[in-house]
Design a protein around this motif. Structure first.
Motif, PDB file in Angstrom:
ATOM      1  N   LEU A 209      48.045  44.290  44.933  1.00  0.00           N
ATOM      2  CA  LEU A 209      47.771  44.263  43.505  1.00  0.00           C
ATOM      3  C   LEU A 209      47.048  42.964  43.182  1.00  0.00           C
ATOM      4  O   LEU A 209      47.570  41.882  43.419  1.00  0.00           O
ATOM      5  CB  LEU A 209      49.066  44.353  42.704  1.00  0.00           C
ATOM      6  CG  LEU A 209      48.865  44.489  41.198  1.00  0.00           C
ATOM      7  CD1 LEU A 209      48.431  45.898  40.854  1.00  0.00           C
ATOM      8  CD2 LEU A 209      50.131  44.130  40.447  1.00  0.00           C
ATOM      9  N   VAL A 210      45.829  43.072  42.646  1.00  0.00           N
ATOM     10  CA  VAL A 210      45.012  41.893  42.364  1.00  0.00           C
ATOM     11  C   VAL A 210      44.802  41.764  40.865  1.00  0.00           C
ATOM     12  O   VAL A 210      44.141  42.594  40.239  1.00  0.00           O
ATOM     13  CB  VAL A 210      43.650  41.964  43.074  1.00  0.00           C
ATOM     14  CG1 VAL A 210      42.870  40.672  42.839  1.00  0.00           C
ATOM     15  CG2 VAL A 210      43.826  42.201  44.562  1.00  0.00           C
ATOM     16  N   THR A 215      48.066  40.680  33.800  1.00  0.00           N
ATOM     17  CA  THR A 215      48.141  41.510  32.584  1.00  0.00           C
ATOM     18  C   THR A 215      46.968  42.488  32.460  1.00  0.00           C
ATOM     19  O   THR A 215      46.834  43.137  31.431  1.00  0.00           O
ATOM     20  CB  THR A 215      48.170  40.615  31.327  1.00  0.00           C
ATOM     21  OG1 THR A 215      46.964  39.845  31.271  1.00  0.00           O
ATOM     22  CG2 THR A 215      49.373  39.687  31.341  1.00  0.00           C
ATOM     23  N   THR A 216      46.119  42.594  33.480  1.00  0.00           N
ATOM     24  CA  THR A 216      44.951  43.473  33.396  1.00  0.00           C
ATOM     25  C   THR A 216      45.402  44.928  33.229  1.00  0.00           C
ATOM     26  O   THR A 216      46.075  45.484  34.100  1.00  0.00           O
ATOM     27  CB  THR A 216      44.081  43.334  34.659  1.00  0.00           C
ATOM     28  OG1 THR A 216      43.805  41.954  34.885  1.00  0.00           O
ATOM     29  CG2 THR A 216      42.772  44.103  34.501  1.00  0.00           C
ATOM     30  N   THR A 219      44.565  47.609  35.976  1.00  0.00           N
ATOM     31  CA  THR A 219      45.240  47.331  37.245  1.00  0.00           C
ATOM     32  C   THR A 219      46.740  47.618  37.155  1.00  0.00           C
ATOM     33  O   THR A 219      47.329  48.223  38.072  1.00  0.00           O
ATOM     34  CB  THR A 219      44.989  45.870  37.655  1.00  0.00           C
ATOM     35  OG1 THR A 219      43.577  45.666  37.780  1.00  0.00           O
ATOM     36  CG2 THR A 219      45.663  45.551  38.978  1.00  0.00           C
ATOM     37  N   LEU A 220      47.385  47.206  36.074  1.00  0.00           N
ATOM     38  CA  LEU A 220      48.819  47.461  35.922  1.00  0.00           C
ATOM     39  C   LEU A 220      49.101  48.948  35.751  1.00  0.00           C
ATOM     40  O   LEU A 220      50.132  49.452  36.209  1.00  0.00           O
ATOM     41  CB  LEU A 220      49.363  46.672  34.734  1.00  0.00           C
ATOM     42  CG  LEU A 220      49.310  45.144  34.870  1.00  0.00           C
ATOM     43  CD1 LEU A 220      49.939  44.480  33.651  1.00  0.00           C
ATOM     44  CD2 LEU A 220      50.012  44.682  36.139  1.00  0.00           C
ATOM     45  N   THR A 221      48.190  49.664  35.104  1.00  0.00           N
ATOM     46  CA  THR A 221      48.344  51.115  34.980  1.00  0.00           C
ATOM     47  C   THR A 221      48.292  51.774  36.344  1.00  0.00           C
ATOM     48  O   THR A 221      49.114  52.648  36.666  1.00  0.00           O
ATOM     49  CB  THR A 221      47.244  51.690  34.066  1.00  0.00           C
ATOM     50  OG1 THR A 221      47.331  51.080  32.773  1.00  0.00           O
ATOM     51  CG2 THR A 221      47.389  53.192  33.921  1.00  0.00           C
ATOM     52  N   THR A 245      47.369  36.746  42.741  1.00  0.00           N
ATOM     53  CA  THR A 245      47.453  36.417  41.319  1.00  0.00           C
ATOM     54  C   THR A 245      47.441  34.901  41.151  1.00  0.00           C
ATOM     55  O   THR A 245      47.300  34.156  42.131  1.00  0.00           O
ATOM     56  CB  THR A 245      48.735  37.037  40.727  1.00  0.00           C
ATOM     57  OG1 THR A 245      48.741  36.903  39.317  1.00  0.00           O
ATOM     58  CG2 THR A 245      49.986  36.420  41.321  1.00  0.00           C
ATOM     59  N   SER A 246      47.584  34.434  39.939  1.00  0.00           N
ATOM     60  CA  SER A 246      47.698  32.993  39.704  1.00  0.00           C
ATOM     61  C   SER A 246      49.166  32.575  39.788  1.00  0.00           C
ATOM     62  O   SER A 246      50.070  33.402  39.632  1.00  0.00           O
ATOM     63  CB  SER A 246      47.129  32.629  38.332  1.00  0.00           C
ATOM     64  OG  SER A 246      47.935  33.168  37.305  1.00  0.00           O
ATOM     65  N   GLU A 247      49.393  31.304  39.994  1.00  0.00           N
ATOM     66  CA  GLU A 247      50.761  30.801  40.140  1.00  0.00           C
ATOM     67  C   GLU A 247      51.559  30.920  38.846  1.00  0.00           C
ATOM     68  O   GLU A 247      52.790  30.915  38.875  1.00  0.00           O
ATOM     69  CB  GLU A 247      50.729  29.345  40.597  1.00  0.00           C
ATOM     70  CG  GLU A 247      50.242  29.170  42.020  1.00  0.00           C
ATOM     71  CD  GLU A 247      50.208  27.712  42.437  1.00  0.00           C
ATOM     72  OE1 GLU A 247      51.002  27.330  43.328  1.00  0.00           O
ATOM     73  OE2 GLU A 247      49.393  26.951  41.883  1.00  0.00           O
TER      74      GLU A 247
END
Length: 526
Positions: A209-210, A215-216, A219-221, A245-247
């Protein structure tokens, strides 16, 4: 101290407007054309060459372009960027994708960290994870090896990594480094995820998952779609998913994932193929060693791009010629034409890279510019494109500059001889023929069969598409786009144009609409 001025304020640009024009139908014919092919080329990394003999330039125009590079301070602006200046003025951020593949300048610190060390640490973590998957230290719930990796992401989290994977897939098979098959889910259209899931064994698949923010929406869908599929198959999703993802995102440190690898706000999505975004999927698919070779080619190209002489700096020269075509000759588009099936999705990646970066109508200070900026980018691999849109390229009313990419040898090295030549020779023959056909045209009394010619092209040529060559090719175009942004005085590193549609889509889904937006929503039965 660098000065950021609009293109039309530069005296060297004004001089180019007054310069004579080159007629390719004349200069590319006979011995003069042959001499140009040997003369008008610049070295690239990984053994590639940038040949611009069939571009509408001559020695005088090239001198003018070199003056433009000097007046626009292209080399020192690049130096400022890789040394950690806040070049992304819209978001007040550094621009650090070059650091993911090497150190060009001094140490760059941000967020209290040495950023080169941070990116290297993530690469090492990805390499260690990939090796554990490959040697069986990380297995599925049945104790079986994972055989497939699926990347879930959109935009730069998909286009670049997908293009790079496809570019190396056949090479990896030939060299016995195709360790896992990779698939990609990007579109929020459920048919995309459903189609990918139908063609794999979920129990033996790792999903990446990128999402930088975590919160994109698309992508989350798609993540929820995949998790439902895993649950329905009786599988624990947390044993099959990793995050890039970011930290600071909600995905970091989340027990729903086997592992998390990090990126940051200093690398835009369209520039992220050499970061963890591309590193995870490419290292799992081909092995960390192949990904390291890819980074090596990109780093070598970055070093050449830092050169001050445009005649020996292929990315800078390509950018200068492109701006000359866009702003002096008035050409609205550029076609990218790789004569390599492996690069089938490379033009799609370049569409985002170029059009999202330089599709701007205001300068770095938010002031309107009075000249055209980024061109329309499109393309398909040859020879398929010849049987599609080349008709317009040859005889249409618009002249569209062309950028060919070709290799002497195929990746597979298996071929067949028919009518005295191999398939690869036929492919290369088509490249050479098209360059000359576009440049010189053909006179015919039958106007329907008349070709005006004088249609410019360049070619990037190499021996074979290897990981190093692919990295060099990627870096060349990234740096070309950067230099063109400098010339147009744009901020090439934000993408506000992507945001408005997202905001309105959320309003539609929340049923907070009126007027025509509500009417369109009703039409689509939302």
């Amino acid at each position: 101290m660098n000065e950021w001025n609009n293109l039309d304020k530069l005296s060297s640009y004004q001089d180019l407007q007054k310069a004579g024009r080159v007629d390719l139908t004349k200069v590319m014919a006979g011995q003069e054309g042959s001499d140009r092919v040997g003369k008008y080329q610049a070295p690239m990394a990984a053994g590639l060459r940038f040949n611009y003999a069939a571009k509408q330039v001559d020695d005088d125009i090239l001198k003018g372009l070199c003056k433009l590079a000097e007046e626009a301070q292209l080399a020192s602006k690049f130096e400022e960027l890789y040394n950690g200046a806040v070049i992304n003025t819209g978001e007040k951020r550094l621009v650090l994708h070059h650091l993911t593949r090497g150190q060009l300048g001094g140490t760059v610190n941000a967020d209290g960290k040495d950023k080169r060390a941070f990116y290297t640490e993530q690469q090492e973590k990805i390499a260690a994870f990939a090796k554990k998957v490959h040697n069986g230290e990380i297995l599925n719930e049945k104790g079986e090896k994972f055989t497939t990796v699926v990347q879930i992401g959109i935009g730069g989290s998909d286009l670049g990594p997908r293009a790079m994977y496809l570019a190396l897939e056949n090479w990896a098979r030939k060299n016995n480094t195709c360790l896992m098959e990779a698939k990609f889910i990007s579109n929020v259209d459920p048919d995309d995820a459903a189609n990918v899931l139908a063609g794999i064994d979920p129990s033996r698949t790792i999903f990446i998952l990128v999402s930088k923010s975590g919160t994109t929406l698309e992508t989350l869908t798609n993540e929820s779609f995949v998790k439902d599929a895993l649950k329905n198959a009786g599988l624990d999703a947390s044993k099959h998913m990793i995050a890039v993802t970011s930290e600071t995102s909600p995905l970091a440190g989340n027990s729903d994932y086997l592992a998390a690898f990090f990126m940051d706000d200093y690398i835009g999505g369209r520039y992220s193929s050499t970061s963890s975004v591309g590193g995870a999927v490419l290292s799992l698919a081909f092995g960390p060693e192949v990904f390291a070779r890819f980074l090596k080619g990109a780093a070598e190209a970055d070093k050449l791009s830092a050169g001050t002489d445009p005649m020996q700096n292929a990315a800078m020269l390509d950018a200068l010629i492109g701006v000359y075509e866009r702003n002096v000759l008035g050409y609205p588009a550029t076609a990218v034409l790789p004569y390599s099936q492996a690069l089938s999705r490379f033009p799609a990646h370049l569409q985002q890279l170029d059009m999202e970066s330089n599709g701007k109508s205001v300068n770095r200070r938010g002031e309107p510019v009075d000249y055209p900026t980024g061109p329309i980018i499109f393309g398909e691999p040859g020879t398929n494109g010849q049987h599609s849109f080349y008709q317009l390229l040859h005889q249409g009313t618009d002249i569209i500059p062309l950028q060919f990419i070709g290799f002497v040898n195929s990746q597979a090295e298996t071929d067949v001889t028919i009518q005295g030549s191999t398939s690869q020779q036929k492919l290369c023959a088509n490249v050479a023929a098209q360059i000359m056909a576009f440049a010189c045209g053909k006179q015919d009394e039958n106007r329907n069969k008349n070709f005006a010619g004088n249609r410019p092209s360049s070619i990037i040529i190499g021996d074979k598409l290897t990981p190093e060559a692919l990295g060099a090719l990627l870096s060349h175009y990234e740096n070309k786009v950067m230099f063109q942004g400098f010339l147009w005085n744009l901020n090439s590193f934000d993408q506000e144009g992507v945001q408005l549609g997202k905001v309105l889509a959320k309003r539609v889904l929340a049923h907070e609409t009126d007027g025509a937006l509500k009417a369109f929503s009703d039409l689509l039965k939302i």
